[in-house]
Design a protein around this motif. Structure first.
Motif, PDB file in Angstrom:
ATOM      1  N   LEU A  89       0.832  -1.190   0.054  1.00 27.72           N
ATOM      2  CA  LEU A  89      -0.144   0.075  -0.272  1.00 27.72           C
ATOM      3  C   LEU A  89       0.902   0.994   0.009  1.00 27.72           C
ATOM      4  N   LEU A  90       1.975   1.132   0.885  1.00 37.07           N
ATOM      5  CA  LEU A  90       2.902   2.364   0.823  1.00 37.07           C
ATOM      6  C   LEU A  90       3.400   2.834  -0.541  1.00 37.07           C
ATOM      7  N   LEU A  91       3.944   1.320  -1.189  1.00 40.87           N
ATOM      8  CA  LEU A  91       4.630   1.347  -2.509  1.00 40.87           C
ATOM      9  C   LEU A  91       3.380   2.087  -3.658  1.00 40.87           C
ATOM     10  N   ALA A  92       2.156   1.645  -3.570  1.00 39.93           N
ATOM     11  CA  ALA A  92       1.348   2.060  -4.291  1.00 39.93           C
ATOM     12  C   ALA A  92       0.987   3.678  -4.190  1.00 39.93           C
ATOM     13  N   ILE A  93       0.931   4.051  -2.926  1.00 39.51           N
ATOM     14  CA  ILE A  93       0.806   5.500  -2.801  1.00 39.51           C
ATOM     15  C   ILE A  93       1.916   6.255  -3.148  1.00 39.51           C
ATOM     16  N   GLY A  94       3.147   5.916  -2.986  1.00 37.98           N
ATOM     17  CA  GLY A  94       4.511   6.504  -3.380  1.00 37.98           C
ATOM     18  C   GLY A  94       4.556   6.549  -5.050  1.00 37.98           C
ATOM     19  N   LEU A  95       3.889   5.427  -5.475  1.00 43.33           N
ATOM     20  CA  LEU A  95       3.982   5.341  -7.204  1.00 43.33           C
ATOM     21  C   LEU A  95       3.019   6.254  -7.784  1.00 43.33           C
ATOM     22  N   LEU A  96       1.761   6.269  -6.964  1.00 39.79           N
ATOM     23  CA  LEU A  96       1.012   7.368  -7.762  1.00 39.79           C
ATOM     24  C   LEU A  96       1.436   8.873  -7.584  1.00 39.79           C
ATOM     25  N   LEU A  97       2.044   9.030  -6.531  1.00 36.52           N
ATOM     26  CA  LEU A  97       2.430  10.302  -6.161  1.00 36.52           C
ATOM     27  C   LEU A  97       3.942  10.581  -7.013  1.00 36.52           C
ATOM     28  N   THR A  98       4.810   9.789  -7.387  1.00 34.90           N
ATOM     29  CA  THR A  98       6.004  10.019  -7.675  1.00 34.90           C
ATOM     30  C   THR A  98       6.121   9.341  -9.135  1.00 34.90           C
ATOM     31  N   ARG A  99       5.538   8.269  -9.489  1.00 33.41           N
ATOM     32  CA  ARG A  99       5.502   7.681 -10.724  1.00 33.41           C
ATOM     33  C   ARG A  99       6.981   6.819 -11.085  1.00 33.41           C
ATOM     34  N   LYS A 100       7.747   6.691  -9.935  1.00 37.50           N
ATOM     35  CA  LYS A 100       8.851   6.104 -10.033  1.00 37.50           C
ATOM     36  C   LYS A 100       8.934   4.458 -10.352  1.00 37.50           C
ATOM     37  N   LYS A 101       9.670   4.107 -11.374  1.00 39.58           N
ATOM     38  CA  LYS A 101       9.622   2.812 -12.003  1.00 39.58           C
ATOM     39  C   LYS A 101       9.962   1.722 -10.861  1.00 39.58           C
ATOM     40  N   ILE A 102      10.877   2.107  -9.923  1.00 39.42           N
ATOM     41  CA  ILE A 102      11.446   1.088  -8.951  1.00 39.42           C
ATOM     42  C   ILE A 102      10.275   0.842  -7.961  1.00 39.42           C
ATOM     43  N   LEU A 103       9.515   1.777  -7.663  1.00 34.12           N
ATOM     44  CA  LEU A 103       8.132   1.558  -6.803  1.00 34.12           C
ATOM     45  C   LEU A 103       7.384   0.508  -7.415  1.00 34.12           C
ATOM     46  N   PHE A 104       7.241   0.553  -8.814  1.00 35.78           N
ATOM     47  CA  PHE A 104       6.199  -0.264  -9.753  1.00 35.78           C
ATOM     48  C   PHE A 104       7.071  -1.857  -9.659  1.00 35.78           C
ATOM     49  N   GLU A 105       8.359  -1.676  -9.766  1.00 32.91           N
ATOM     50  CA  GLU A 105       8.922  -2.941  -9.750  1.00 32.91           C
ATOM     51  C   GLU A 105       8.741  -3.628  -8.800  1.00 32.91           C
ATOM     52  N   LEU A 106       8.756  -3.067  -7.457  1.00 31.36           N
ATOM     53  CA  LEU A 106       8.728  -3.922  -6.209  1.00 31.36           C
ATOM     54  C   LEU A 106       7.209  -4.200  -6.052  1.00 31.36           C
ATOM     55  N   LEU A 107       6.112  -3.011  -6.210  1.00 29.72           N
ATOM     56  CA  LEU A 107       4.858  -3.388  -6.190  1.00 29.72           C
ATOM     57  C   LEU A 107       4.387  -4.239  -6.959  1.00 29.72           C
ATOM     58  N   PHE A 108       4.678  -4.602  -8.096  1.00 26.37           N
ATOM     59  CA  PHE A 108       4.302  -5.479  -9.057  1.00 26.37           C
ATOM     60  C   PHE A 108       4.100  -6.969  -8.382  1.00 26.37           C
ATOM     61  N   PHE A 109       5.201  -7.468  -7.952  1.00 25.33           N
ATOM     62  CA  PHE A 109       5.257  -8.858  -7.447  1.00 25.33           C
ATOM     63  C   PHE A 109       4.459  -8.843  -6.166  1.00 25.33           C
ATOM     64  N   ILE A 110       4.520  -7.763  -5.239  1.00 27.97           N
ATOM     65  CA  ILE A 110       3.812  -7.800  -4.003  1.00 27.97           C
ATOM     66  C   ILE A 110       2.112  -7.876  -4.437  1.00 27.97           C
TER      67      ILE A 110
END
Length: 244
Positions: A89-110
């Motif tokens: 959830l924290l990664l999703a919030i961070g991804l929505l706010l920043t669009r950083k790909k590293i956050l997507f890479e971690l979030l995808f598998f979680i």
């Protein structure tokens, strides 16, 4: 305000009940909507919706902690946002706010391995229309929907290095979670015992062997997910080339 109360006697959740099936149907329908409209969603006009979604996730998580505090159930060993889906959830919030790909890479598998399983076999005691029911499913489904939105609409894709990153990320956190569990008498990541409600962990052997099974599954399923995405991406590229 029973819907925000402590007792679950009037809101006892049963797996694969009518409310649970409804949630599963909603999840599939929204997944389908995101895929079917992926080209339309790839528009900068949706930036406000991304920020609004991030805000809604922050607010519902704060409200959840207020609920725990109000009913004196906030405990160091079980209420900190340390479960994998909390981290998702924290990664999703961070991804929505920043669009950083590293956050997507971690979030995808979680999202794929954690949130999906949590929706199918939820460790939940409160049924519809209790607040905890809405919090649980909204948070977990949003983890999935945010991931699919960035996958299908924004063109973020996991790579082989993404698998390495998520395995490293999980194992980097593992010692800290073990220490916190011992210090706070917690069971984050179910590292001390399995959930009391039925789950797929029941198929992975007794303690502590199911932990090693989970580690192996993390690597195996992450590799399978990456290969599937790689195959799908190649098909999308061939399709786009044929249309042009």
């Amino acid at each position: 305000m029973e819907w925000f109360g402590h007792s679950n006697k009037a809101f006892d959740f049963d797996m694969f009940s009518a409310s649970h099936y409804t949630i599963l149907v909603i999840c599939v329908l929204v997944n389908t909507f995101i895929f079917a409209n992926r080209k339309k969603l790839n528009d900068e006009r949706w930036r406000k919706a991304e920020l609004g979604t991030a805000l809604s996730l922050i607010l519902i998580e704060i409200t959840n902690h207020l609920w725990m505090y109000k009913h004196a159930v906030w405990k160091l060993g079980r209420s900190m946002p340390l479960e994998l889906c909390n981290i998702g959830l924290l990664l999703a919030i961070g991804l929505l706010l920043t669009r950083k790909k590293i956050l997507f890479e971690l979030l995808f598998f979680i999202a794929l391995l954690g949130a999906t399983q949590a929706i199918i076999t939820p460790a939940l005691t409160y049924d519809f229309p209790h607040f905890r029911f809405f919090h649980f499913f909204y948070a977990h489904m949003m983890i999935i929907w945010v991931t699919l939105y960035f996958l299908w609409a924004k063109g973020y894709y996991p790579t082989f290095s993404s698998v390495i990153k998520v395995v490293f990320f999980i194992n980097l956190l593992l010692p800290a979670i073990l220490v916190i569990n011992k210090t706070a008498d917690g069971n984050y990541w179910f590292l001390r015992h399995k959930p009391k409600s039925p789950s797929f962990m029941d198929l992975l052997g007794p303690y502590p062997w199911y932990i090693f099974s989970l580690e192996s599954l993390l690597v195996l399923l992450s590799l399978i997910a990456w290969l599937c995405m790689r195959t799908w991406l190649k098909g999308e590229k061939r399709s786009s080339y044929s249309e042009s």
